[in-house]
Design a protein around this motif. Sequence first.
Motif: not given
Length: 154
Positions: A5, A108, A113-114, A129, A139
């Motif tokens: 991301t 993020y 995006r999380k 990320h 992540h």
Amino acid sequence: MEIFTYGHSVRDPAELDVVLGERRFGFVADIRRFPGEKKNPGFGTESVQGRCLAHGTTYVALGRQLGGGRSEGYREYMGTSAFAEGIEELSSLARRQPTLILGRAAWYFRCVRKYLADELLRQGFVVSHLLDDSRAFRHRLGCYRIAAAPDTCE
């Protein structure tokens, strides 16, 4: 299977060129629901599409299905068929070629995006990320901040 991301925030658009050039993504999945950028026009849709094309990367707009700013709240939105279709399309892209999820917020954990990262982890992806063109943060489920101590997440 790994997916990355990236949030552009107020970054210089040339940074995206570095990221695309070094990582060799097959797809950029743009999850911005309203991708026209008044504050940072270098990340407007046409500009990002051009940068992707220059690097042999396919641009895919998924903001309608996966973008934030939902009146019902994003966690609730994740239970809808529209979200399910969007996450399936994103997963399908990432299974075929390396994929970068593009969002607006640099961090993020200040972006949907999380939640996407959590869902992708559940599907068996490794999610990282990109903090800049050379540093990435792996992540972990429910980890919504970059912790000074890796074992402390909220």
